[in-house]
Design an enzyme around this catalytic site. Structure first.
Site, short mmCIF file in Angstrom:
data_model
loop_
_atom_site.label_atom_id
_atom_site.label_comp_id
_atom_site.label_asym_id
_atom_site.label_seq_id
_atom_site.Cartn_x
_atom_site.Cartn_y
_atom_site.Cartn_z
N SER A 5 -7.28 0.01 8.62
CA SER A 5 -8.48 0.38 8.60
C SER A 5 -8.29 -0.43 10.02
CB SER A 5 -8.74 -1.53 7.58
OG SER A 5 -7.99 -2.04 7.87
N ARG A 59 -13.41 -0.83 -0.63
CA ARG A 59 -12.36 -0.29 0.05
C ARG A 59 -11.51 1.00 -0.73
NH1 ARG A 59 -11.13 -5.44 2.82
NH2 ARG A 59 -9.15 -5.39 1.72
N ASP A 99 -13.75 -3.31 8.73
CA ASP A 99 -15.85 -5.13 8.95
C ASP A 99 -15.94 -4.07 10.27
OD1 ASP A 99 -12.62 -5.35 9.72
OD2 ASP A 99 -13.77 -5.78 11.46
N ARG A 109 13.94 -6.26 5.24
CA ARG A 109 11.94 -7.19 5.50
C ARG A 109 10.75 -6.36 4.58
NH1 ARG A 109 12.26 -9.77 11.04
NH2 ARG A 109 13.92 -10.15 11.89
N ARG A 145 -0.57 7.43 10.96
CA ARG A 145 -1.28 6.37 10.15
C ARG A 145 -2.12 6.10 9.43
NH1 ARG A 145 -2.20 1.15 10.08
NH2 ARG A 145 -4.09 0.35 11.67
N ARG A 167 0.48 -0.55 0.24
CA ARG A 167 -0.02 0.44 0.28
C ARG A 167 0.57 1.18 -0.02
NH1 ARG A 167 -6.07 0.51 1.02
NH2 ARG A 167 -5.39 -0.51 -0.59
N1 HPA Z 1 -9.62 -5.74 14.40
C1 HPA Z 1 -8.48 -6.12 14.45
N2 HPA Z 1 -8.03 -4.88 12.86
C2 HPA Z 1 -8.89 -5.16 12.66
C3 HPA Z 1 -9.84 -5.34 12.60
C4 HPA Z 1 -10.48 -6.03 13.28
O1 HPA Z 1 -11.84 -6.09 13.40
N3 HPA Z 1 -10.15 -4.80 11.01
C5 HPA Z 1 -10.31 -4.10 10.16
N4 HPA Z 1 -8.07 -4.01 10.98
#
Ligand code: HPA
Length: 235
Positions: A93, A220, A207, A46, A90, A27
């Site tokens: 998601s 997304r 989510d 890495r 940062r 990303r």
């Molecule tokens: N839990 C932890 N970190 C996350 C989640 C989650 O459901 N979704 C995106 N990052």
């Protein structure tokens, strides 16, 4: 020049004072190639790819941090203490804990509660409240309102556990008004606080723990672009 174990930079000044930190190194590559002029890769150790380029005539870097508090803890510490980074944003998601925060909504972490033991290193005689930089938070909110992007601002949870043995434990955080869960912000905020620099975490909901909905990767992308615009404009 001085190097660190996890970031190998071969030229002084190659990392900008402001850096965007997605979890996924690919990303970071995508962001550099899509949004920055003349991106130069400064790190591949890495596969934690890091790039520096120009956005609206300002020098900006972007680097993948990997997942979780230990990983962002390492990268942010080295960026701050060896490479002089001052503003760490940062972009990631998160899972929503609240019924009124839906997929693709944006959450900005004003503070980051955690189940991690990261703060124990400071030997504080109490609990620490990892908090975003007011300066970066204010800018993010101003930019979002100028662009007409709704944002949810509040406490988030930086969890060490993705697959929790107790699938309902998140409800305890939700009852305390925590907006959602990710896995890095608290360490970033603590490293920044300890060093006297600025950090912020901007998230897109991928989510929902409330409805069990999940996003697809193309969907997304659109939401991600709004979050990116906010982050880049801060820089
Ligand atoms: N839990 C932890 N970190 C996350 C989640 C989650 O459901 N979704 C995106 N990052």
């Amino acid at each position: 020049m001085e190097k660190t174990p996890h970031i190998e930079v071969n030229r002084e000044g190659l990392i900008a004072e402001t850096i965007l930190l997605p979890g996924d190194p690919l990303r970071a590559k995508f962001i550099a190639e899509t949004f920055l002029e003349n991106p130069v890769r400064f790190n591949a150790v890495r596969n934690a790819f890091g790039y520096t380029g120009i956005y609206k005539s300002k020098k900006v870097s972007v680097m993948g941090t990997g997942m979780g508090i230990p990983s962002i803890g390492i990268y942010s510490y080295e960026l701050i203490h060896t490479y002089g980074v001052k503003n760490l944003i940062r972009i990631g998601s998160c899972g929503s804990f609240q019924a009124d925060i839906n997929l693709y909504d944006i959450i900005i972490g004003m503070s980051a509660s955690t189940n991690s033991n990261f703060a124990s290193q400071y030997g504080l005689p109490g609990t620490f409240a990892p908090t975003a930089s007011w300066k970066l938070l204010k800018k993010a909110v101003d930019i979002a309102s100028e662009k007409g992007y709704p944002v949810n601002i509040g406490n988030i949870l930086s969890s060490d556990i993705f697959y929790d043995d107790n699938p309902d434990v998140w409800k305890k955080w939700a009852k305390m008004g925590v907006l959602g869960v990710e896995m890095e912000a608290a360490a970033l905020y603590m490293n920044a606080a300890r060093a006297g620099v600025n950090a912020l975490c901007i998230l897109t909901v991928s989510d929902s723990l409330v409805t069990h909905e999940v996003t697809t990767s193309e969907e997304r992308q659109t939401a991600f672009t709004k979050m990116m615009e906010i982050a880049l404009e801060i820089a």
